[in-house]
Design a protein around this motif. Structure first.
Motif, mmCIF file in Angstrom:
data_model
loop_
_atom_site.group_PDB
_atom_site.id
_atom_site.type_symbol
_atom_site.label_atom_id
_atom_site.label_comp_id
_atom_site.label_asym_id
_atom_site.label_seq_id
_atom_site.Cartn_x
_atom_site.Cartn_y
_atom_site.Cartn_z
ATOM 1 N N ASN A 3 7.029 31.164 -32.334
ATOM 2 C CA ASN A 3 7.159 29.989 -31.286
ATOM 3 C C ASN A 3 5.517 30.135 -30.421
ATOM 4 O OD1 ASN A 3 8.116 28.426 -29.348
ATOM 5 N ND2 ASN A 3 8.135 30.358 -27.636
ATOM 6 N N PRO A 4 5.836 28.737 -31.401
ATOM 7 C CA PRO A 4 3.693 28.279 -30.597
ATOM 8 C C PRO A 4 4.036 27.817 -29.082
ATOM 9 C CG PRO A 4 4.270 26.960 -32.014
ATOM 10 C CD PRO A 4 5.413 27.839 -32.093
ATOM 11 N N ILE A 5 5.362 27.863 -28.896
ATOM 12 C CA ILE A 5 5.520 26.474 -27.458
ATOM 13 C C ILE A 5 5.524 27.304 -25.967
ATOM 14 C CG2 ILE A 5 7.221 25.817 -25.978
ATOM 15 C CD1 ILE A 5 8.237 24.367 -28.848
ATOM 16 N N PRO A 6 5.199 27.216 -24.933
ATOM 17 C CA PRO A 6 4.410 28.276 -23.736
ATOM 18 C C PRO A 6 5.422 27.996 -23.539
ATOM 19 C CG PRO A 6 2.740 26.758 -24.277
ATOM 20 C CD PRO A 6 3.858 26.283 -25.292
ATOM 21 N N LEU A 7 5.986 29.547 -22.728
ATOM 22 C CA LEU A 7 7.469 29.790 -22.157
ATOM 23 C C LEU A 7 7.098 29.044 -20.568
ATOM 24 C CD1 LEU A 7 8.200 32.651 -23.071
ATOM 25 C CD2 LEU A 7 8.873 30.614 -24.266
ATOM 26 N N GLY A 8 7.465 28.557 -20.024
ATOM 27 C CA GLY A 8 7.845 28.223 -18.241
ATOM 28 C C GLY A 8 6.523 26.908 -17.713
ATOM 29 N N ARG A 9 6.369 26.266 -18.720
ATOM 30 C CA ARG A 9 4.574 25.584 -18.065
ATOM 31 C C ARG A 9 5.348 23.986 -18.751
ATOM 32 N NH1 ARG A 9 0.689 29.022 -19.921
ATOM 33 N NH2 ARG A 9 2.237 31.424 -20.030
ATOM 34 N N GLU A 68 -9.534 25.569 -8.698
ATOM 35 C CA GLU A 68 -8.603 26.309 -7.811
ATOM 36 C C GLU A 68 -7.862 28.262 -8.479
ATOM 37 O OE1 GLU A 68 -7.145 24.539 -5.425
ATOM 38 O OE2 GLU A 68 -7.933 23.223 -6.179
ATOM 39 N N GLY A 69 -8.965 28.333 -9.287
ATOM 40 C CA GLY A 69 -9.166 29.442 -9.818
ATOM 41 C C GLY A 69 -7.414 29.814 -10.431
ATOM 42 N N ILE A 70 -7.252 28.807 -11.506
ATOM 43 C CA ILE A 70 -6.377 28.829 -12.746
ATOM 44 C C ILE A 70 -7.161 28.283 -13.843
ATOM 45 C CG2 ILE A 70 -4.728 27.608 -13.476
ATOM 46 C CD1 ILE A 70 -3.748 26.610 -10.338
ATOM 47 N N HIS A 71 -7.001 29.255 -15.136
ATOM 48 C CA HIS A 71 -7.636 29.477 -16.028
ATOM 49 C C HIS A 71 -6.205 28.561 -17.234
ATOM 50 C CE1 HIS A 71 -7.910 30.156 -20.490
ATOM 51 N NE2 HIS A 71 -8.985 30.461 -20.144
ATOM 52 N N SER A 72 -6.948 27.323 -17.742
ATOM 53 C CA SER A 72 -5.820 26.211 -18.618
ATOM 54 C C SER A 72 -6.494 25.699 -19.772
ATOM 55 C CB SER A 72 -5.897 25.485 -17.958
ATOM 56 O OG SER A 72 -7.111 24.931 -17.443
ATOM 57 N N ARG A 73 -6.051 25.830 -20.726
ATOM 58 C CA ARG A 73 -6.134 24.608 -22.170
ATOM 59 C C ARG A 73 -5.508 24.095 -22.261
ATOM 60 N NH1 ARG A 73 -2.600 25.625 -25.883
ATOM 61 N NH2 ARG A 73 -0.326 27.563 -25.061
ATOM 62 N N TRP A 74 -5.704 23.262 -23.609
ATOM 63 C CA TRP A 74 -5.636 21.793 -23.620
ATOM 64 C C TRP A 74 -5.132 22.013 -24.860
ATOM 65 C CZ3 TRP A 74 -7.586 17.840 -26.346
ATOM 66 C CH2 TRP A 74 -9.584 18.282 -26.722
ATOM 67 N N GLU A 75 -4.417 20.918 -25.462
ATOM 68 C CA GLU A 75 -4.048 20.781 -26.657
ATOM 69 C C GLU A 75 -4.031 19.124 -26.998
ATOM 70 O OE1 GLU A 75 -1.579 22.378 -29.409
ATOM 71 O OE2 GLU A 75 -1.763 24.848 -28.652
ATOM 72 N N ALA A 118 -2.209 17.319 -23.425
ATOM 73 C CA ALA A 118 -1.608 18.895 -23.137
ATOM 74 C C ALA A 118 -2.741 19.585 -22.232
ATOM 75 C CB ALA A 118 -0.269 19.176 -23.674
ATOM 76 N N ILE A 119 -2.820 19.986 -20.192
ATOM 77 C CA ILE A 119 -3.634 20.937 -20.516
ATOM 78 C C ILE A 119 -2.437 21.769 -19.720
ATOM 79 C CG2 ILE A 119 -5.343 21.322 -18.378
ATOM 80 C CD1 ILE A 119 -4.502 17.298 -19.794
ATOM 81 N N ILE A 120 -3.016 23.098 -20.016
ATOM 82 C CA ILE A 120 -1.809 24.309 -19.966
ATOM 83 C C ILE A 120 -2.055 25.369 -19.265
ATOM 84 C CG2 ILE A 120 -0.352 25.449 -21.020
ATOM 85 C CD1 ILE A 120 -0.715 23.458 -23.669
ATOM 86 N N PRO A 121 -2.027 25.217 -17.766
ATOM 87 C CA PRO A 121 -2.543 26.908 -17.140
ATOM 88 C C PRO A 121 -1.325 27.781 -17.629
ATOM 89 C CG PRO A 121 -1.075 24.724 -15.703
ATOM 90 C CD PRO A 121 -0.999 24.142 -16.717
ATOM 91 N N ASP A 122 -2.133 28.748 -17.107
ATOM 92 C CA ASP A 122 -1.714 30.226 -17.606
ATOM 93 C C ASP A 122 -0.904 30.741 -16.558
ATOM 94 O OD1 ASP A 122 -3.754 31.070 -15.684
ATOM 95 O OD2 ASP A 122 -5.065 32.595 -16.696
ATOM 96 N N PHE A 123 0.417 30.084 -15.858
ATOM 97 C CA PHE A 123 1.415 30.522 -15.528
ATOM 98 C C PHE A 123 2.478 30.076 -15.529
ATOM 99 C CE2 PHE A 123 -0.770 27.741 -12.203
ATOM 100 C CZ PHE A 123 0.432 26.229 -11.510
ATOM 101 N N GLU A 124 3.442 30.250 -15.386
ATOM 102 C CA GLU A 124 5.287 29.823 -14.895
ATOM 103 C C GLU A 124 5.445 28.696 -14.135
ATOM 104 O OE1 GLU A 124 7.493 32.398 -18.102
ATOM 105 O OE2 GLU A 124 5.943 33.088 -18.674
ATOM 106 N N VAL A 125 6.270 27.762 -13.737
ATOM 107 C CA VAL A 125 6.689 27.314 -13.267
ATOM 108 C C VAL A 125 8.347 27.919 -13.234
ATOM 109 C CG1 VAL A 125 7.182 25.904 -11.775
ATOM 110 C CG2 VAL A 125 4.672 26.093 -12.340
ATOM 111 N N ALA A 126 9.196 28.089 -12.459
ATOM 112 C CA ALA A 126 10.605 28.627 -13.119
ATOM 113 C C ALA A 126 11.108 26.826 -12.726
ATOM 114 C CB ALA A 126 11.839 29.261 -12.661
ATOM 115 N N THR A 127 12.109 26.269 -13.473
ATOM 116 C CA THR A 127 13.098 25.005 -13.397
ATOM 117 C C THR A 127 13.892 25.088 -12.421
ATOM 118 O OG1 THR A 127 11.971 24.598 -15.410
ATOM 119 C CG2 THR A 127 14.475 23.413 -14.235
ATOM 120 N N ALA A 128 14.129 25.872 -11.900
ATOM 121 C CA ALA A 128 15.167 26.511 -10.801
ATOM 122 C C ALA A 128 14.144 26.565 -9.458
ATOM 123 C CB ALA A 128 15.382 27.947 -10.898
ATOM 124 N N ASP A 129 13.352 26.885 -9.048
ATOM 125 C CA ASP A 129 12.330 26.767 -8.586
ATOM 126 C C ASP A 129 11.505 25.105 -8.211
ATOM 127 O OD1 ASP A 129 12.027 29.332 -8.138
ATOM 128 O OD2 ASP A 129 10.479 30.020 -8.858
#
Length: 352
Positions: free
Chosen positions: A96-102, A331-338, A213-224
């Motif tokens: 699984n290369p798909i980031p979780l919760g992103r 904003e103090g957030i590390h991210s990557r892109w694909e 796709a710019i993918i930050p290194d933190f998750e956001v829960a769908t419920a939230d």
């Protein structure tokens, strides 16, 4: 060896909240082997299925077949056909290369993969359309799973389900996994999904358009992400989205793409303004990265529930990505892109 491949997906696409989804070229893979000549391992694996896993979430994804979302989904499909467990000596290796919760449809891809796994190991012969019915009993928002299963750029809707069926404990629910695991083995046969509970249409997609796709290194829960949405909307805001949705589904098919038309058609007043509290810098990024400031850009939006940002473009991909990376860094957030492309075939199964 059976190989199941399911693409990631981006849902909502600007004004298309819970309606639009596009499959993209990051692939969840299952390598499935049923070795009927193998000796019985000790201890015997749960439900006759052993699991190995590599990739995103490898440190916490459950490897017990009763609790892993993919195998729990497959078991639901099998139990609907009077099969209480996997065939003996089933092994599933998950890559699984798909980031979780992103916001890239990781749970949707897992549900699609699980339904397809149940279909192949149970030798059930289900069509993709019928498998979608099972997916939609588990993942109640059709945009991600429909794109992942069918491929390409799709619009979809879900028929109203019987409340009694929706409450059945034997049905795993993607949004509550892995804690609690979702779905209980009550010893009863789960309800088979009604026929045709999800409907979709595939739109065109201009060949020039790619997705950054710019993918930050933190998750956001769908419920939230759903909790911050209002209970009701003004007619003005709904009309705003309807107008742009009607334009966008055709504008993305036109070649060459019209950047000014697409950028304005990807504006939204239904979910993005309310999710800014969960994603630092979101408002500024969506407002300031434009076709005028960054030639080649067509439109920009939150991918699914976020925090991934999806930018559609025809050129200048690296500079567009670097600007958004820079703004997240402020904003103090590390991210990557694909750089991704539509996965037009959707989910596939091959045998070797």
């Amino acid at each position: 060896m059976i190989t199941i491949r399911v693409p990631c997906s981006s849902a909502n696409i600007g004004p298309g909240f819970d309606v639009l989804g596009v499959s993209l070229s990051i692939w969840l893979e299952l390598h499935v082997k049923i070795d009927r000549n193998a000796s019985t391992p000790s201890p015997k694996p749960s439900l006759n299925c052993s699991i190995t896993y590599e990739g995103e979430g490898a440190d916490h994804v459950p490897l017990d077949a009763r609790h892993n979302l993919i195998t729990r989904t497959a078991l639901y499909v099998l139990q609907c056909h009077d099969k209480r467990e996997f065939p003996a000596f089933t092994h599933v290796h998950i890559i699984n290369p798909i980031p979780l919760g992103r916001g890239l449809g990781s749970s949707g891809a897992a549900v699609v993969a699980g339904v397809m796994l149940g279909n192949v190991v149970g030798d059930l012969g289900l069509s993709k359309d019928r498998m979608m019915d099972y997916c939609l009993m588990i993942e109640r928002h059709p945009d991600n799973v429909m794109a992942a299963m069918m491929g390409g750029f799709v619009g979809s809707y879900l028929l109203e389900l019987d409340p009694k069926d929706m409450e059945r404990k034997e049905i795993p629910l993607a949004e509550v996994l892995p804690e609690p695991a979702g779905g209980e083995d009550t010893g009863l046969k789960p309800p088979e999904p009604p026929l045709g509970i999800g409907h979709y249409i595939k739109f065109g997609w201009a060949k020039e358009i790619k997705a950054i796709a710019i993918i930050p290194d933190f998750e956001v829960a769908t419920a939230d992400a759903r909790r911050v949405l209002p209970k009701s909307y003004t007619a003005k805001d709904m009309i705003f989205n309807f107008q742009r949705l009607a334009v966008l589904t055709t504008a993305l098919t036109r070649s060459p793409p019209d950047a000014d038309l697409i950028f304005l058609a990807m504006q939204d007043k239904v979910h993005q303004p309310y999710r800014k509290t969960l994603i630092p810098g979101l408002t500024e990024i969506l407002a300031s990265v434009t076709p005028k400031s960054h030639p080649g850009l067509l439109g920009i939006c939150l991918s699914g529930a976020g925090p991934t940002i999806l930018a559609l473009a025809t050129d200048n991909f690296e500079k567009i990505a670097e600007e958004i990376l820079r703004r997240f860094k402020e904003e103090g957030i590390h991210s990557r892109w694909e750089l991704l492309e539509p996965a037009h075939d959707g989910a596939t199964v091959t045998y070797s």
